[in-house]
Design a protein around this motif. Structure first.
Motif, PDB file in Angstrom:
ATOM      1  N   LYS A  93       0.837  -1.202   0.000  1.00  0.00           N
ATOM      2  CA  LYS A  93       0.000   0.000   0.000  1.00  0.00           C
ATOM      3  C   LYS A  93       0.873   1.254   0.000  1.00  0.00           C
ATOM      4  CE  LYS A  93      -3.659   2.458   2.519  1.00  0.00           C
ATOM      5  NZ  LYS A  93      -3.562   3.509   1.540  1.00  0.00           N
ATOM      6  N   MET A  94       1.979   1.199   0.737  1.00  0.00           N
ATOM      7  CA  MET A  94       2.908   2.327   0.773  1.00  0.00           C
ATOM      8  C   MET A  94       3.466   2.598  -0.630  1.00  0.00           C
ATOM      9  SD  MET A  94       6.328   2.689   3.170  1.00  0.00           S
ATOM     10  CE  MET A  94       5.376   2.820   4.690  1.00  0.00           C
ATOM     11  N   VAL A  95       3.823   1.531  -1.342  1.00  0.00           N
ATOM     12  CA  VAL A  95       4.345   1.682  -2.703  1.00  0.00           C
ATOM     13  C   VAL A  95       3.270   2.257  -3.620  1.00  0.00           C
ATOM     14  CG1 VAL A  95       5.185   0.438  -4.736  1.00  0.00           C
ATOM     15  CG2 VAL A  95       6.091  -0.118  -2.469  1.00  0.00           C
ATOM     16  N   ALA A  96       2.053   1.721  -3.544  1.00  0.00           N
ATOM     17  CA  ALA A  96       0.966   2.196  -4.410  1.00  0.00           C
ATOM     18  C   ALA A  96       0.664   3.672  -4.164  1.00  0.00           C
ATOM     19  CB  ALA A  96      -0.283   1.349  -4.182  1.00  0.00           C
ATOM     20  N   ASP A  97       0.616   4.067  -2.906  1.00  0.00           N
ATOM     21  CA  ASP A  97       0.341   5.470  -2.580  1.00  0.00           C
ATOM     22  C   ASP A  97       1.443   6.389  -3.107  1.00  0.00           C
ATOM     23  OD1 ASP A  97      -1.959   4.661  -1.312  1.00  0.00           O
ATOM     24  OD2 ASP A  97      -1.154   4.813   0.721  1.00  0.00           O
ATOM     25  N   ALA A  98       2.697   5.951  -2.960  1.00  0.00           N
ATOM     26  CA  ALA A  98       3.821   6.762  -3.433  1.00  0.00           C
ATOM     27  C   ALA A  98       3.853   6.842  -4.959  1.00  0.00           C
ATOM     28  CB  ALA A  98       5.138   6.198  -2.898  1.00  0.00           C
ATOM     29  N   LEU A  99       3.509   5.740  -5.623  1.00  0.00           N
ATOM     30  CA  LEU A  99       3.485   5.740  -7.088  1.00  0.00           C
ATOM     31  C   LEU A  99       2.445   6.710  -7.632  1.00  0.00           C
ATOM     32  CD1 LEU A  99       3.832   1.976  -8.054  1.00  0.00           C
ATOM     33  CD2 LEU A  99       5.386   3.820  -8.727  1.00  0.00           C
TER      34      LEU A  99
END
Length: 285
Positions: free
Chosen positions: A266-272
């Protein structure tokens, strides 16, 4: 009478068949929709079952994008290329028919010293390898995105030991130099883990810690999980024990179980969604 019935039935069927043949001509032409593709390249902290990549593809990518996880455990910027895994990734990038292809590249763990056949020189080889990945991805028609490495979760006296900071900084510099979108996963994950503290961060591991390990975490320090009956109260050197290949199903401070995979994917998706606005419609928060 029976002949008249059959004749009537034949007339109805023939009328229906005629209507079925002509109906599609009355419909507006279909508008083709091209899906996009997201390719994951990296090590065990990205691959399925021990990293965030499996959860990312399963829960954070819409049906309008293919998500292909080509991360391999124990690989560095050198060994991933040397064994031919990068050639497979390039072939995926060159596949036609997709509206756009992105490739997420995350290395660092196995580029550290002490790993024969894997480690790279931080000052020269590591950044040079990253530049080549970026250049070749672009030549293949894909858009590269660099990620700094997922943090390890080792603490001493309540403070997170950020041993991957130099590799993360090298990636930031290459991203700025080549104008590549960057997801600073190392900084984001390290800040989050430090805020949680060692005891809560242990929930991210593949299996629960031993009793001694859990007790040490409550005191603010991480120790190696015991392999014998009695634990040695020494820090675990994850950089030395991380395996080549699939991560062992065991407690450590590097690899992720389901809770950790969900948290960091989720952290990666939000940052992307912030770093690459064009990907936002393809991502599920």
């Amino acid at each position: 009478m029976r002949g008249a019935m059959f004749a009537g039935l034949a007339l109805v069927l023939s009328a229906g068949a005629a209507q079925a043949q002509t109906a599609p001509k009355d419909r507006p032409p279909a508008v083709p929709i091209k899906a996009s593709k997201i390719i994951l390249v990296g090590d065990s902290t990205t691959q399925v079952l021990s990293g965030w990549g499996g959860s990312f593809c399963a829960y954070h990518v819409t049906s309008f994008a293919a998500c292909v996880n080509l991360a391999r455990g124990g690989r560095s910027t050198y060994s991933y290329r040397a064994e031919g895994s990068w050639d497979l990734a390039l072939a995926e990038m060159k596949t036609r028919g997709f509206a756009k292809t992105w490739v997420l590249i995350q290395f660092g763990h196995n580029d550290q010293p002490g790993k024969p056949g894997r480690s790279t020189d931080l000052a020269t080889e590591f950044p040079a390898n990253l530049r080549l990945y970026v250049q070749e991805a672009r030549a293949a028609g894909a858009e590269p995105i660099l990620l700094t490495p997922l943090t390890r979760r080792q603490f001493k006296a309540g403070k997170l030991e950020r041993d991957l900071d130099p590799w993360a900084e090298a990636i930031r510099k290459v991203a700025a130099e080549l104008k590549v979108p960057l997801v600073d996963l190392n900084r984001r994950s390290a800040d989050a883990v430090e805020a949680l503290g060692p005891s809560m961060a242990n929930r991210f591991a593949q299996v629960p810690p031993a009793r001694e390990v859990a007790a040490a975490a409550l005191a603010g320090t991480t120790i190696a999980n015991p392999v014998a009956a009695v634990a040695q109260a020494l820090p675990q050197d994850n950089a030395a024990v991380e395996p080549l290949g699939d991560a062992r199903l065991a407690f450590d401070y590097t690899h992720l179980g389901p809770v950790g995979a969900d948290f960091f994917s989720k952290m990666v998706a939000d940052a992307l969604a912030v770093a690459v606005p064009g990907m936002r419609p393809l991502l599920v928060p």
